[in-house]
Design a protein around this motif. Structure first.
Motif, PDB file in Angstrom:
ATOM      1  N   MET A 123       0.841  -1.182   0.000  1.00 14.15           N
ATOM      2  CA  MET A 123       0.000   0.000   0.000  1.00 14.15           C
ATOM      3  C   MET A 123       0.870   1.222   0.000  1.00 14.15           C
ATOM      4  SD  MET A 123      -3.022   1.067   2.644  1.00 14.15           S
ATOM      5  CE  MET A 123      -1.912   1.203   4.022  1.00 14.15           C
TER       6      MET A 123
ATOM      7  N   ASN B 153       0.470   4.002   1.157  1.00 14.89           N
ATOM      8  CA  ASN B 153       0.207   4.944   2.235  1.00 14.89           C
ATOM      9  C   ASN B 153       1.451   5.639   2.753  1.00 14.89           C
ATOM     10  OD1 ASN B 153      -2.358   5.454   2.953  1.00 14.89           O
ATOM     11  ND2 ASN B 153      -2.517   3.835   4.449  1.00 14.89           N
TER      12      ASN B 153
ATOM     13  N   GLU C 255      -5.531  -8.105   4.122  1.00 19.76           N
ATOM     14  CA  GLU C 255      -4.518  -7.059   4.043  1.00 19.76           C
ATOM     15  C   GLU C 255      -3.596  -7.186   5.253  1.00 19.76           C
ATOM     16  OE1 GLU C 255      -4.777  -4.939   1.470  1.00 19.76           O
ATOM     17  OE2 GLU C 255      -6.866  -5.180   0.847  1.00 19.76           O
TER      18      GLU C 255
ATOM     19  N   ARG D  58     -15.541  -4.735   0.070  1.00 19.23           N
ATOM     20  CA  ARG D  58     -15.095  -3.393   0.449  1.00 19.23           C
ATOM     21  C   ARG D  58     -15.215  -3.220   1.962  1.00 19.23           C
ATOM     22  NH1 ARG D  58     -18.857  -0.182  -2.329  1.00 19.23           N
ATOM     23  NH2 ARG D  58     -20.196  -0.291  -0.494  1.00 19.23           N
TER      24      ARG D  58
ATOM     25  N   THR E 287      -7.078   4.847   8.395  1.00 17.46           N
ATOM     26  CA  THR E 287      -5.647   4.586   8.485  1.00 17.46           C
ATOM     27  C   THR E 287      -4.992   5.424   9.573  1.00 17.46           C
ATOM     28  OG1 THR E 287      -5.778   4.269   6.103  1.00 17.46           O
ATOM     29  CG2 THR E 287      -3.595   4.337   7.066  1.00 17.46           C
TER      30      THR E 287
ATOM     31  N   VAL F 230      -9.638   5.299   4.316  1.00 24.85           N
ATOM     32  CA  VAL F 230      -9.371   4.602   3.056  1.00 24.85           C
ATOM     33  C   VAL F 230     -10.387   3.480   2.895  1.00 24.85           C
ATOM     34  CG1 VAL F 230      -7.703   3.259   1.727  1.00 24.85           C
ATOM     35  CG2 VAL F 230      -6.907   5.104   3.206  1.00 24.85           C
TER      36      VAL F 230
ATOM     37  N   PHE G 147     -10.804   0.099   1.332  1.00 19.78           N
ATOM     38  CA  PHE G 147     -10.086  -1.019   0.724  1.00 19.78           C
ATOM     39  C   PHE G 147     -11.098  -1.846  -0.064  1.00 19.78           C
ATOM     40  CE2 PHE G 147      -7.038   0.239   3.787  1.00 19.78           C
ATOM     41  CZ  PHE G 147      -5.825  -0.307   3.425  1.00 19.78           C
TER      42      PHE G 147
ATOM     43  N   ASP H  77      -6.538  -4.662  -5.875  1.00 22.36           N
ATOM     44  CA  ASP H  77      -7.039  -3.672  -4.916  1.00 22.36           C
ATOM     45  C   ASP H  77      -7.395  -2.354  -5.589  1.00 22.36           C
ATOM     46  OD1 ASP H  77      -6.602  -5.384  -2.836  1.00 22.36           O
ATOM     47  OD2 ASP H  77      -5.383  -3.984  -1.676  1.00 22.36           O
TER      48      ASP H  77
ATOM     49  N   GLN I 248      -7.810   1.268  -3.558  1.00 22.64           N
ATOM     50  CA  GLN I 248      -7.802   1.957  -2.263  1.00 22.64           C
ATOM     51  C   GLN I 248      -8.172   3.410  -2.519  1.00 22.64           C
ATOM     52  OE1 GLN I 248      -4.016   1.193  -0.375  1.00 22.64           O
ATOM     53  NE2 GLN I 248      -4.159  -0.996  -0.800  1.00 22.64           N
TER      54      GLN I 248
END
Length: 342
Positions: free
Chosen positions: A1, A3, A63, A298, A303, A309, A311, A326, A328
């Motif tokens: 991810m 992020n 995840e 979903r 986060t 977010v 997912f 994915d 996101q």
């Protein structure tokens, strides 16, 4: 991810840094492991490791996310497993998240995160990783072998890569065992600062899809204002074509940067949850790829407190082929405040 680095590739006005279409960076085996921390590094210095799995015919997604804070000598880690559409994170079949954990002082080549029952072992850097997890109290476990189907794609500018993986193994979820035999795109970042500030930007989408060993893609982009997203005119807009941050197409043994992405998100009646992604992307070789993504599973994950977010396990269609991966959808306070319809 992605992020760990999103905040570093978005300017204060919400525009992407000039990476779209730029050459991909070089990734070396050492990038699989923790990187040195500079003297006086900011407390927001970050490394991340992101893994997962999906079982599309069961609408089941997993995840695994580890967020290292090397200057603070702590880390965060989580495992999420869910089936179908969830309106709350805690409605997932399995949630196990810790904000504050001891830093792995012996590195991350072969390490255990005891509170999660999670063990991660690098078998061969940039090629193969084994993940196991056991939570006997909740009757949840998994064993996953992730093997690369492509070289890691380094984000322009460095300090980050995304990589499509073949995933095999099994998952036990509250007494029911599922075979895993599919794909997942993992993600790794390092040596950047991740600031948890709230940003005045529209949603941004991190999207990956894998159609087989020969075909995969990744796109990090805003919706294209020219396509009329619901937020058009209400947030600072990037210049024409500036909605793309970066991406790649892996096709027939070659990895090409994405230089243009016309993306549009369709949302549920609540105004927030994504249900459909439509996009046209152009790779550096000039080939156009028209991709449609339907959300099958979903869940929302906050986060950090200034960001949510969604997912999403996504069914992708491209050139008559079906793939999975994915989506996101990253949202900040201003978008949710303006567009939520509960």
């Amino acid at each position: 991810m992605s992020n760990g680095n999103r905040g570093q590739v978005i300017s204060a006005a919400g525009h992407s840094a000039p990476m779209a279409g730029a050459p991909l960076s070089t990734i070396v085996p050492q990038d699989e492991f923790l990187h040195p921390v500079a003297d006086g590094a900011h407390y927001a210095s970050t490394e991340t490791s992101y893994f997962g799995f999906n079982i599309p015919d069961k609408q089941l997604n997993g995840e695994i996310y580890v967020w290292f804070h090397p200057a603070l000598r702590v880390m965060s880690a989580s495992v999420y497993i869910w089936r179908g559409i969830k309106r709350s994170t805690l409605a997932c079949e399995y949630v196990n998240h810790f904000h504050f954990l001891p830093f792995p002082e012996n590195g991350i080549a072969d390490y255990t995160i005891a509170p999660l029952g999670l063990h991660i072992r690098v078998i061969e850097p940039l090629r193969q990783i084994e993940l196991t997890c056991k939570d006997p109290e909740r009757d949840v476990s998994f064993r996953l072998l992730q093997t690369a189907i492509m070289p890691p794609a380094g984000r322009p500018g460095g300090n980050h890569f995304t990589q499509a993986m073949k995933v095999e193994g099994e998952v036990t979820l509250h007494g029911e065992t599922f075979a895993v035999d599919g794909y997942f795109s993992r993600d790794r970042s390092w040596s950047n600062e991740r600031h948890e500030v709230s940003r005045n930007v529209p949603p941004i989408s991190w999207m990956v899809g894998i159609f087989g060993d020969d075909l995969a893609f990744h796109v990090l982009a805003y919706d294209d204002p020219a396509l009329g997203p619901e937020w058009a005119g209400m947030f600072p807009s990037p210049p024409p074509g500036g909605n793309l941050i970066w991406g790649y197409v892996w096709r027939d043994g070659a990895t090409l940067p994405v230089r243009r992405a016309a993306v549009l998100t369709r949302r549920e009646a609540d105004g927030l949850a994504p249900r459909l992604k439509e996009m046209e992307i152009e790779d550096a070789g000039g080939k156009i790829h028209r991709i449609r993504g339907t959300i099958d599973a979903r869940m929302p994950w906050q986060t950090w407190q200034n960001m949510n977010v969604y997912f999403c396990q996504t069914r992708w269609e491209l050139d008559g082929r079906i793939g999975w991966g994915d989506t996101q959808d990253i949202q900040y306070n201003e978008f949710v405040r303006r567009f939520a319809r509960f």
